[in-house]
Write an enzyme that holds these catalytic residues in place. Structure first.
Site, PDB file in Angstrom:
ATOM      1  N   ASP A 295      17.994  25.383   2.315  1.00 52.71           N
ATOM      2  CA  ASP A 295      18.150  26.839   2.413  1.00 52.71           C
ATOM      3  C   ASP A 295      17.177  27.452   3.427  1.00 52.71           C
ATOM      4  OD1 ASP A 295      15.807  26.494   1.018  1.00 52.71           O
ATOM      5  OD2 ASP A 295      16.360  27.766  -0.687  1.00 52.71           O
TER       6      ASP A 295
ATOM      7  N   CYS B 199      -1.717  10.969  18.144  1.00 51.87           N
ATOM      8  CA  CYS B 199      -0.326  11.414  18.091  1.00 51.87           C
ATOM      9  C   CYS B 199       0.634  10.250  18.313  1.00 51.87           C
ATOM     10  CB  CYS B 199      -0.078  12.492  19.144  1.00 51.87           C
ATOM     11  SG  CYS B 199      -1.041  13.988  18.926  1.00 51.87           S
TER      12      CYS B 199
END
Length: 220
Positions: free
Chosen positions: A135, A43
């Site tokens: 959107d 990570c």
């Protein structure tokens, strides 16, 4: 999380302060990505490389938003480690990391490993990455196991593809496409429309079946 699902609005605490997702997103695209835990090696490389490439995302009108089920202070401390490890991150750390300590958002966004999803002690988030259009719709998702780091170049490549086909809906991008390569013209585009849509020219490939469905162009 199926493609074209509307990502629900949510509020969250982050390393850059509280956000309301829709308001924070504005008219931008978003790459929302989770990681299994803070202070973990793979990570650390992922968040670091994404931070290094932040200007490339910005050029594409893309905001970056990381997520983990760790505490906010852990995120803050970990960011310092990431910056120390990835010394080519320019300036301040460029994007917020959500603190989701009770896993509420991880469950809502379907980021939990199936095997351990009902066990809060082991239900770590998978490496889910969602590309979200202005959107608020999920346009593409990657799901990686905890053992496999992401490829930042591929994330940028698929964003280029998504934004291109939004601009030119008559095309699709083929395997291994990168900007500048030929694109495919959709079979639904009538032959008589090609000169108007692609005045720079269209290449057609003859197939043994006799069907002309592979049509390519660099005129886009």
């Amino acid at each position: 999380m199926r493609l074209n699902t509307v990502i629900p609005n949510f509020e969250a605490q982050t390393t850059q302060g509280p956000i309301e997702f829709y308001k924070w997103q504005g008219n931008s695209w978003v790459v929302l990505f989770s990681h299994p835990a803070d202070f973990t090696p793979v990570c650390t490389t992922e968040l670091g490389r994404i931070a290094v490439h932040a200007p490339e995302f910005s050029k594409r009108n893309v905001k970056l938003l990381a997520h983990s089920c760790d505490a906010l202070q852990d995120h803050v401390d970990w960011v310092n480690d990431i910056k120390s490890y990835c010394r080519d991150i320019p300036g301040d750390f460029p994007y917020p990391i959500i603190s989701d300590h009770d896993r509420t958002l991880a469950v809502k966004l379907d980021m939990i490993d199936e095997e351990n999803r009902k066990n809060p002690d082991f239900a770590l988030t998978v490496r889910a990455l969602y590309i979200i259009s202005p959107d608020h719709r999920l346009r593409l998702s990657f799901l990686y196991p905890a053992s496999t780091g992401r490829n930042v170049d591929e994330i940028l490549r698929v964003i280029d593809s998504l934004q291109l086909v939004d601009r030119v809906p008559e095309i699709a991008t083929p395997a291994n496409w990168v900007p500048g390569d030929k694109v495919m013209i959709l079979p639904t585009v009538p032959e008589e429309d090609l000169p108007k849509l692609f005045p720079g020219g269209v290449d057609k490939v003859t197939m043994p079946s006799g069907q002309v469905y592979v049509r390519t162009t660099t005129d886009y």
